[in-house]
Design a protein around this motif. Structure first.
Motif, short mmCIF file in Angstrom:
data_model
loop_
_atom_site.label_atom_id
_atom_site.label_comp_id
_atom_site.label_asym_id
_atom_site.label_seq_id
_atom_site.Cartn_x
_atom_site.Cartn_y
_atom_site.Cartn_z
N ALA A 378 11.71 -4.67 -10.45
CA ALA A 378 12.20 -3.26 -9.33
C ALA A 378 11.38 -3.82 -8.14
CB ALA A 378 12.03 -1.83 -10.19
N LEU A 379 12.12 -3.91 -7.16
CA LEU A 379 11.50 -4.32 -6.13
C LEU A 379 11.70 -3.39 -4.58
CD1 LEU A 379 9.63 -6.08 -4.23
CD2 LEU A 379 11.58 -7.69 -4.00
N LEU A 380 10.87 -2.72 -4.33
CA LEU A 380 11.05 -1.79 -3.11
C LEU A 380 10.68 -2.40 -1.79
CD1 LEU A 380 12.31 0.44 -1.81
CD2 LEU A 380 10.48 1.96 -2.65
N LEU A 381 11.41 -2.99 -0.79
CA LEU A 381 10.63 -3.46 0.19
C LEU A 381 10.37 -2.41 1.33
CD1 LEU A 381 13.06 -6.49 0.56
CD2 LEU A 381 10.70 -6.48 -0.19
N GLN A 382 9.82 -2.68 2.52
CA GLN A 382 9.43 -1.85 3.53
C GLN A 382 10.43 -0.74 4.22
OE1 GLN A 382 7.08 -4.05 6.42
NE2 GLN A 382 5.33 -4.58 5.03
N ASN A 383 11.73 -1.31 4.34
CA ASN A 383 12.59 -0.54 5.08
C ASN A 383 13.54 0.08 4.08
OD1 ASN A 383 14.29 0.77 7.02
ND2 ASN A 383 14.97 -1.15 7.65
N PRO A 384 13.33 1.30 3.85
CA PRO A 384 14.23 2.02 2.83
C PRO A 384 15.64 2.18 3.18
CG PRO A 384 12.79 3.65 4.04
CD PRO A 384 12.42 2.53 4.39
N ASN A 385 15.91 2.28 4.55
CA ASN A 385 17.23 2.16 5.15
C ASN A 385 18.05 1.24 4.50
OD1 ASN A 385 16.60 4.53 6.31
ND2 ASN A 385 16.06 3.30 8.41
#
Length: 542
Positions: A378-385
């Motif tokens: 599960a990868l969450l990058l810097q820009n949540p938008n």
């Protein structure tokens, strides 16, 4: 002194929201004043800055009452484009403020848009690039920049025209400790030498309080405190402990007064009490932090060659990533993260942290080397938008995932009307999905989060690790790393240079260290207070 910003009785409610985000807010900022806006997530900080920039209500809609005057321009009569001539802005999502292909063009655009002659444009670009330390990026494509580099470029565009007022929302959230300190010093210098008024909304107050003239605290959309930094810290100790800086918490737990606004003031107070050696300097590097060693031990390498080392939950071997033209972003990286392990990935902007996470998450293929994972990453990058696709929060993620990140009550809100911290938590719920992954990789997940929300996230990450999930988080926030991680991998120039227990790495230097470590050499306020109490006991014992 005349006010460059006047906010008079402003009450504002976003379209579809059940309650106002600002409630009868009145505020005056004088020319040349440095004001820090503090408060928990969703307290109204970003909305206040949007109102000062003319975005509320012209862009966001909703119901607006009251008056905002910026540099003599009333926002009821002038929109955001008019406001930009007197107020430079940098909001939480610098990605959305970058519109041109190269850094040089991005910095030149606001000057050209105002009709400045070519010579003035060239000089303005050069000066702001030098001031922000981004002159080496001038001819780089904006699509190749890291999140921190984008943040500095967006700030450069806001400052290029020398506005009378600068409005900044979490400007250090994606900057490494060195760049963050340099940015705040730059703002102070612009404030003192150019007379530029600064209004800075920030959660990491330890970075900026020493430079502030005033701190304005919002709670539930209303101003509840407006005081100089030291008075604010005393107020926070009694009324809002979540807003205390680590240094203030250290002093409170050690029974010392008054709370310090920064490291220099804290160390001076400790010296005055005889609790710090007069000649004491910055903490010396520890053996683990100082020794360059790879993230895969020699013993592990030998076991890998023999084939008797169990597969890691997540890792890579000999990972090289080269950009077109041959520039290496990652250099022969070896890394193992075991099931249930909690690891903080730290390093300066552009060191390769985000690139490493993208490759570990399977978004990109390396030039050479291998990535190994025991299951879904599960990868969450810097820009949540980038993760928000629907009109309602409830449609973005399963109800149980929303409840797990504390957003169950916001199901009917539009995702893009959420605060920065709330959007970050929503994006986390989206990437986690319904099944349990083998590993979770998060890139700067605390952007826009207050200290309480960071504590909640740290608790969730520890719980995930306890269930057997490997957790790897790229962060510049040493306090957050101390709260959740057990191990730190420090990366520079595309390769690990230090790897060890968090208590060793984050107390072994000056920049990649907690505020408490820079004051007394201890990782947390609790450990530092205990160290001070022991020193006091030794002094009073005959």
């Amino acid at each position: 002194m005349s006010a460059v910003l006047r906010v008079e009785g402003v009450t504002y409610t976003y379209g579809g929201a059940a309650a106002p985000s600002l409630r009868d807010v009145s505020l005056r900022v004088a020319a040349g004043e440095f004001v820090v806006v503090a408060g928990l997530s969703a307290s109204g900080k970003s909305t206040l800055l949007r109102a000062a920039a003319g975005l509320v209500p012209h862009f966001h809609g909703g119901t607006f009452a009251g008056r905002v005057v910026v540099g003599g321009l009333d926002t009821r009569d002038h929109g955001p484009s008019d406001m930009s001539a007197v107020a430079g802005t940098l909001f939480q999502d610098p990605e959305t403020q970058i519109v041109l292909g190269t850094v040089r063009n991005e910095l030149a655009f606001p000057l050209e848009n105002r009709g400045a002659p070519p010579a003035a444009v060239a000089r303005g670009v050069e000066e702001v690039a030098l001031a922000l330390g981004i002159e080496a990026l001038l001819d780089r494509s904006t699509s190749e920049l890291s999140g921190g580099e984008l943040q500095r470029v967006a700030l450069g565009a806001a400052l290029a025209g020398r506005p009378r007022l600068v409005l900044l929302d979490e400007p250090t959230s994606q900057l490494d400790p060195v760049a963050g300190d340099e940015l705040v010093w730059l703002l102070r210098r612009l404030n003192e030498e150019w007379g530029t008024a600064v209004v800075l909304a920030e959660h990491r107050l330890e970075r900026c309080l020493a430079h502030a003239d005033r701190v304005v605290v919002l709670e539930g959309g209303a101003v509840v405190c407006d005081a100089p930094p030291r008075e604010f810290l005393s107020w926070a100790g009694e009324r809002a402990p979540a807003l205390q800086t680590p240094g203030a918490r250290l002093f409170a737990r050690a029974g010392l007064r008054p709370p310090p606004a920064g490291v220099k003031e804290a160390r001076a107070t400790l010296r005055a009490h005889g609790l710090l050696d007069e000649e004491a300097g910055p903490p010396a590097p520890t053996a683990v932090a100082a020794v360059e060693r790879p993230s895969l031990s020699d013993r592990a390498r030998a076991r890998l060659r023999r084939g008797d080392l169990p597969p890691a939950a997540l890792g890579c071997r000999g990972l090289w990533v080269e950009m077109p033209g041959g520039r290496a972003v990652l250099r022969a990286v070896d890394l193992r993260v075991e099931a249930g392990e909690r690891v903080a990935l730290m390093g300066r902007n552009g060191a390769g942290k985000s690139t490493l996470l993208r490759h570990l998450g399977g978004l990109r293929r390396p030039t050479r080397g291998r990535v190994e994972a025991a299951g879904r990453v599960a990868l969450l990058l810097q820009n949540p938008n980038d993760y928000l696709l629907h009109e309602r929060v409830a449609d973005e993620a399963p109800a149980e995932a929303l409840a797990a990140v504390g957003l169950a009550a916001l199901g009917d809100r539009h995702p893009r009307d959420l605060s920065g911290g709330e959007r970050q938590r929503l994006a986390l719920a989206i990437v986690m999905g319904g099944d349990t992954p083998a590993a979770v990789c998060l890139d700067e997940p605390t952007r826009g989060m207050d200290r309480a929300a960071k504590g909640d996230l740290a608790d969730r990450l520890r719980a995930l690790a306890a269930s057997g999930v490997a957790v790897l988080v790229a962060t510049h926030d040493a306090e957050f790393a101390a709260a959740f991680a057990e191990r730190v991998v420090l990366i520079a120039d595309g390769r690990p240079i230090a790897d060890g227990p968090i208590a060793d790495v984050l107390t072994g230097g000056w920049y990649f260290a907690t505020e408490t470590a820079r004051i007394v050499g201890a990782l947390t306020p609790e450990e530092g207070a205990e160290r001070i109490r022991r020193r006091l006991t030794m002094e009073v014992t005959p």
